[in-house]
Scaffold this motif. Structure first.
Motif, PDB file in Angstrom:
ATOM      1  N   GLY A  40      31.840 -12.252  52.440  1.00 50.34           N
ATOM      2  CA  GLY A  40      31.414 -12.316  53.832  1.00 50.34           C
ATOM      3  C   GLY A  40      30.837 -13.642  54.257  1.00 50.34           C
ATOM      4  O   GLY A  40      30.730 -13.920  55.451  1.00 50.34           O
ATOM      5  N   GLY A  41      30.459 -14.479  53.308  1.00 47.12           N
ATOM      6  CA  GLY A  41      29.823 -15.750  53.652  1.00 47.12           C
ATOM      7  C   GLY A  41      30.708 -16.670  54.468  1.00 47.12           C
ATOM      8  O   GLY A  41      30.258 -17.317  55.419  1.00 47.12           O
ATOM      9  N   LEU A  42      31.996 -16.745  54.101  1.00 44.44           N
ATOM     10  CA  LEU A  42      32.922 -17.632  54.816  1.00 44.44           C
ATOM     11  C   LEU A  42      33.123 -17.216  56.264  1.00 44.44           C
ATOM     12  O   LEU A  42      33.479 -18.045  57.108  1.00 44.44           O
ATOM     13  CB  LEU A  42      34.284 -17.646  54.106  1.00 44.44           C
ATOM     14  N   GLN A  43      32.916 -15.938  56.548  1.00 38.89           N
ATOM     15  CA  GLN A  43      33.134 -15.423  57.897  1.00 38.89           C
ATOM     16  C   GLN A  43      31.833 -15.270  58.679  1.00 38.89           C
ATOM     17  O   GLN A  43      31.781 -15.589  59.877  1.00 38.89           O
ATOM     18  CB  GLN A  43      33.844 -14.065  57.826  1.00 38.89           C
ATOM     19  N   ARG A  44      30.792 -14.778  58.035  1.00 45.76           N
ATOM     20  CA  ARG A  44      29.550 -14.499  58.771  1.00 45.76           C
ATOM     21  C   ARG A  44      28.759 -15.763  59.092  1.00 45.76           C
ATOM     22  O   ARG A  44      28.215 -15.894  60.195  1.00 45.76           O
ATOM     23  CB  ARG A  44      28.669 -13.528  57.974  1.00 45.76           C
ATOM     24  N   LEU A  45      28.683 -16.699  58.150  1.00 42.96           N
ATOM     25  CA  LEU A  45      27.839 -17.875  58.381  1.00 42.96           C
ATOM     26  C   LEU A  45      28.306 -18.701  59.579  1.00 42.96           C
ATOM     27  O   LEU A  45      27.478 -19.061  60.432  1.00 42.96           O
ATOM     28  CB  LEU A  45      27.760 -18.732  57.111  1.00 42.96           C
ATOM     29  N   PRO A  46      29.613 -19.015  59.729  1.00 46.09           N
ATOM     30  CA  PRO A  46      30.036 -19.764  60.925  1.00 46.09           C
ATOM     31  C   PRO A  46      29.751 -19.021  62.222  1.00 46.09           C
ATOM     32  O   PRO A  46      29.444 -19.642  63.247  1.00 46.09           O
ATOM     33  CB  PRO A  46      31.544 -19.946  60.716  1.00 46.09           C
ATOM     34  N   ARG A  47      29.840 -17.691  62.196  1.00 44.03           N
ATOM     35  CA  ARG A  47      29.555 -16.914  63.400  1.00 44.03           C
ATOM     36  C   ARG A  47      28.078 -16.968  63.754  1.00 44.03           C
ATOM     37  O   ARG A  47      27.708 -16.839  64.934  1.00 44.03           O
ATOM     38  CB  ARG A  47      29.991 -15.457  63.199  1.00 44.03           C
ATOM     39  N   LEU A  48      27.242 -17.164  62.754  1.00 46.20           N
ATOM     40  CA  LEU A  48      25.792 -17.186  62.985  1.00 46.20           C
ATOM     41  C   LEU A  48      25.279 -18.560  63.390  1.00 46.20           C
ATOM     42  O   LEU A  48      24.432 -18.676  64.283  1.00 46.20           O
ATOM     43  CB  LEU A  48      25.052 -16.724  61.728  1.00 46.20           C
TER      44      LEU A  48
END
Length: 258
Positions: A141-149
């Motif tokens: 999830g890091g590759l997807q959640r961090l940019p969204r945050l």
């Protein structure tokens, strides 16, 4: 299930989940993943449990990610269908979860925190996604959640280097809600108490609408949110009657969650 690598305590409507592998910086082996999936399944299914907090035992680590020693010995990277820690790919959980990050949150440990709705961090907490340094990638999830945050450039600065970020910088970047001045569990409990003061029907409807609307054009989301299951349940609930009534009578509402 008898838990060996985690503990689960229920305090009224609050569930407290604690990772119990301090000798391994609370890194998760296969059995720990299974226990966490079971614990969050139970939390999701229990109508009397409205908010959860997840934290790590000891003062050094929240979670150091996967147990790389197990992987190196042939154990692989197997995780439950609900994702790292039984939470990272659990997209149907409308109850709020708070991460009380008491120390190092590395790799999957950081991704576990990112899967929560609120992150409260101790001043000594450190966050990183160092997978590229060991020939891997942040696939929980890091590759997807961090940019969204925090946006593309800021996230790339972390993702491409694996660099460590302090709790204070995490607050500045926007993925930490609070750097606790006192004990991190005390701070997390304050957040939980603030949520528990609200109708659980409203809280669940809010979480569902926000997450489902993230990738939806606003004009479409404003129409669709009325049809979301938790929103429809809220609008038809006893709590939707109790809230305005309590306000008019100048008293605290008595939420039933129905």
């Amino acid at each position: 299930m008898n838990y060996e690598y985690i503990s689960v305590e229920r305090e009224g409507k609050l569930t407290l989940v604690t990772l119990q592998r301090p000798e391994a910086h609370n890194a998760l082996n296969a059995a720990a993943h299974e226990e966490l999936e079971h614990a969050f399944n139970a939390f999701a299914e229990d109508d009397q449990q409205w908010v959860a907090i997840i934290t790590g035992s000891g003062s050094k680590a929240f979670c150091a990610g996967h147990d790389l020693k197990q992987q190196a010995s042939g154990g692989g990277l197997t995780t439950p269908s609900t994702g790292f820690g039984g939470l990272a790919s659990r997209f149907d959980l409308n109850k709020p979860v708070i991460a009380a990050v008491n120390g190092v949150a590395m790799g999957g440990g950081f991704e576990l925190a990112l899967a929560c709705d609120i992150i409260v961090a101790a001043p000594t907490a450190v966050f990183a996604l160092p997978e590229p340094k060991v020939g891997l990638a942040a696939l929980a999830g890091g590759l997807q959640r961090l940019p969204r945050l925090i946006g593309l450039k800021r996230s790339m600065g972390m993702l491409l280097t694996g660099r460590r970020v302090t709790a204070a910088e995490g607050r500045e970047l926007g993925f930490v809600n609070e750097v606790a001045e006192d004990d991190v569990i005390v701070a997390a409990r304050r957040w939980a108490e603030s949520i528990l003061a609200c109708s659980p029907m409203s809280v669940r409807a809010t979480k569902e609408a926000v997450l489902r609307g993230l990738d939806t054009p606003i004009e479409q989301a404003l129409i669709e949110e009325w049809e979301y299951p938790q929103m429809k349940a809220m609008l038809a609930s006893q709590d939707a009657v109790e809230g305005p009534k309590a306000f008019a009578e100048k008293r605290q509402p008595s939420w039933t969650g129905h």
